[in-house]
Design a protein around this motif. Structure first.
Motif, short mmCIF file in Angstrom:
data_model
loop_
_atom_site.label_atom_id
_atom_site.label_comp_id
_atom_site.label_asym_id
_atom_site.label_seq_id
_atom_site.Cartn_x
_atom_site.Cartn_y
_atom_site.Cartn_z
N PRO A 270 79.45 23.43 31.32
CA PRO A 270 78.66 22.54 32.20
C PRO A 270 78.05 23.28 33.40
CG PRO A 270 80.69 21.45 31.54
CD PRO A 270 80.77 22.86 31.03
N GLU A 271 78.75 24.27 33.94
CA GLU A 271 78.22 25.03 35.07
C GLU A 271 77.01 25.87 34.64
OE1 GLU A 271 81.53 25.29 34.17
OE2 GLU A 271 82.31 23.89 35.66
N GLN A 272 77.11 26.48 33.46
CA GLN A 272 75.99 27.27 32.96
C GLN A 272 74.79 26.38 32.66
OE1 GLN A 272 78.05 29.00 29.66
NE2 GLN A 272 78.26 31.00 30.68
N ASP A 273 75.05 25.21 32.11
CA ASP A 273 73.97 24.27 31.81
C ASP A 273 73.23 23.88 33.09
OD1 ASP A 273 72.51 22.64 29.96
OD2 ASP A 273 73.55 20.90 30.83
N ILE A 274 73.95 23.62 34.15
CA ILE A 274 73.34 23.28 35.44
C ILE A 274 72.52 24.46 35.95
CG2 ILE A 274 73.85 22.81 37.87
CD1 ILE A 274 76.24 21.11 36.85
N TYR A 275 73.06 25.66 35.83
CA TYR A 275 72.35 26.85 36.29
C TYR A 275 71.04 27.05 35.52
CZ TYR A 275 71.24 31.61 37.58
OH TYR A 275 70.59 32.73 38.04
N PHE A 276 71.09 26.90 34.20
CA PHE A 276 69.89 27.07 33.39
C PHE A 276 68.84 26.02 33.76
CE2 PHE A 276 72.53 29.11 29.82
CZ PHE A 276 72.30 30.37 30.34
N ARG A 277 69.27 24.80 33.99
CA ARG A 277 68.33 23.75 34.39
C ARG A 277 67.71 24.04 35.75
NH1 ARG A 277 68.59 19.20 31.09
NH2 ARG A 277 70.33 19.26 29.64
N LYS A 278 68.51 24.56 36.67
CA LYS A 278 67.98 24.93 37.98
C LYS A 278 66.96 26.06 37.85
CE LYS A 278 71.83 23.64 40.98
NZ LYS A 278 72.85 24.14 41.90
N ALA A 279 67.29 27.06 37.04
CA ALA A 279 66.37 28.19 36.86
C ALA A 279 65.06 27.73 36.24
CB ALA A 279 67.03 29.26 35.98
N CYS A 280 65.13 26.84 35.27
CA CYS A 280 63.91 26.31 34.67
C CYS A 280 63.11 25.49 35.68
CB CYS A 280 64.24 25.45 33.45
SG CYS A 280 64.86 26.39 32.06
N GLY A 281 63.80 24.75 36.51
CA GLY A 281 63.13 23.97 37.54
C GLY A 281 62.43 24.83 38.57
N VAL A 282 63.08 25.92 38.97
CA VAL A 282 62.47 26.84 39.94
C VAL A 282 61.24 27.50 39.32
CG1 VAL A 282 62.83 29.04 41.14
CG2 VAL A 282 64.56 27.25 41.28
N ALA A 283 61.35 27.90 38.06
CA ALA A 283 60.21 28.52 37.39
C ALA A 283 59.05 27.53 37.27
CB ALA A 283 60.61 29.02 36.01
N ARG A 284 59.35 26.32 36.91
CA ARG A 284 58.30 25.30 36.79
C ARG A 284 57.66 25.02 38.15
NH1 ARG A 284 59.12 19.31 34.14
NH2 ARG A 284 56.97 18.67 34.34
N HIS A 285 58.48 24.94 39.19
CA HIS A 285 57.96 24.72 40.54
C HIS A 285 57.04 25.86 40.96
CE1 HIS A 285 58.14 25.27 44.93
NE2 HIS A 285 57.88 23.97 44.92
N ALA A 286 57.45 27.10 40.74
CA ALA A 286 56.64 28.25 41.13
C ALA A 286 55.31 28.26 40.37
CB ALA A 286 57.40 29.55 40.87
N TYR A 287 55.35 27.96 39.08
CA TYR A 287 54.13 27.92 38.26
C TYR A 287 53.18 26.85 38.79
CZ TYR A 287 51.31 27.89 33.97
OH TYR A 287 50.28 27.97 33.07
N ASN A 288 53.69 25.65 39.01
CA ASN A 288 52.84 24.56 39.49
C ASN A 288 52.33 24.82 40.90
OD1 ASN A 288 53.09 23.13 37.11
ND2 ASN A 288 54.86 21.98 37.82
N TRP A 289 53.15 25.42 41.76
CA TRP A 289 52.72 25.75 43.11
C TRP A 289 51.57 26.75 43.06
CZ3 TRP A 289 52.31 30.21 45.88
CH2 TRP A 289 52.10 30.08 47.24
N ALA A 290 51.74 27.81 42.26
CA ALA A 290 50.70 28.84 42.17
C ALA A 290 49.42 28.27 41.58
CB ALA A 290 51.20 30.01 41.33
N LEU A 291 49.54 27.41 40.58
CA LEU A 291 48.35 26.81 39.98
C LEU A 291 47.62 25.93 41.00
CD1 LEU A 291 46.62 26.34 37.47
CD2 LEU A 291 48.19 24.49 36.84
N ALA A 292 48.36 25.16 41.78
CA ALA A 292 47.73 24.31 42.80
C ALA A 292 47.04 25.15 43.87
CB ALA A 292 48.79 23.41 43.44
N ARG A 293 47.69 26.22 44.32
CA ARG A 293 47.07 27.10 45.32
C ARG A 293 45.83 27.78 44.76
NH1 ARG A 293 47.44 26.94 50.25
NH2 ARG A 293 47.50 29.19 50.51
N TRP A 294 45.88 28.18 43.49
CA TRP A 294 44.72 28.81 42.85
C TRP A 294 43.56 27.82 42.78
CZ3 TRP A 294 41.82 28.02 38.42
CH2 TRP A 294 40.98 29.07 38.05
N LYS A 295 43.85 26.56 42.41
CA LYS A 295 42.80 25.55 42.34
C LYS A 295 42.20 25.28 43.71
CE LYS A 295 44.30 23.05 38.23
NZ LYS A 295 44.81 21.77 37.71
#
Length: 127
Positions: free
Chosen positions: A13-38
């Motif tokens: 369960p701890e690893q599952d939470i970590y993986f979800r957090k990592a995916c969330g951070v990656a998604r946030h960074a991607y969307n942030w960069a795309l918005a700034r680029w636009k």
């Protein structure tokens, strides 16, 4: 012939939470960069991924402190993926080609089944 292997991770369960957090951070960074680029494109400016990445790294300690709960590779890979997506887009635009959408045979059969049911008067479900 390409071969692939599907590997299931039996995470705690701890690893599952970590993986979800990592995916969330990656998604946030991607969307942030795309918005700034636009935003920059709307103003008529050109920005590079390295500049966006540097800006993100400067502000993440103040605005996004939860990014430090996961590895630094998560947002770094998001910037690399976005840069590759833009490179592919501009290359294909220059060549005048369209991306090839891959529809698997199973999806084609499902769609054919829906169409045949529609012809018999049953109707096509929305999704």
């Amino acid at each position: 012939m390409n071969r692939s292997h599907v590997i299931r991770l039996n995470t705690t369960p701890e690893q599952d939470i970590y993986f979800r957090k990592a995916c969330g951070v990656a998604r946030h960074a991607y969307n942030w960069a795309l918005a700034r680029w636009k935003e920059a494109r709307a103003e008529g400016k050109r920005v590079k991924m390295k500049d966006l990445k540097a800006e993100y790294n400067q502000i993440k300690s103040e605005q996004f402190p939860w990014c430090y709960e996961v590895t630094k590779c998560a947002p770094e890979q998001a910037f690399a993926d976005l840069g590759q997506a833009f490179a592919n887009y501009w290359r294909m635009k220059e060549e005048g080609t369209q991306p090839k959408l891959k529809i698997h045979a199973r999806m084609e059969r499902k769609l054919a089944s829906r169409i045949s049911r529609a012809r018999n008067g049953i109707g096509i479900p929305s999704t």
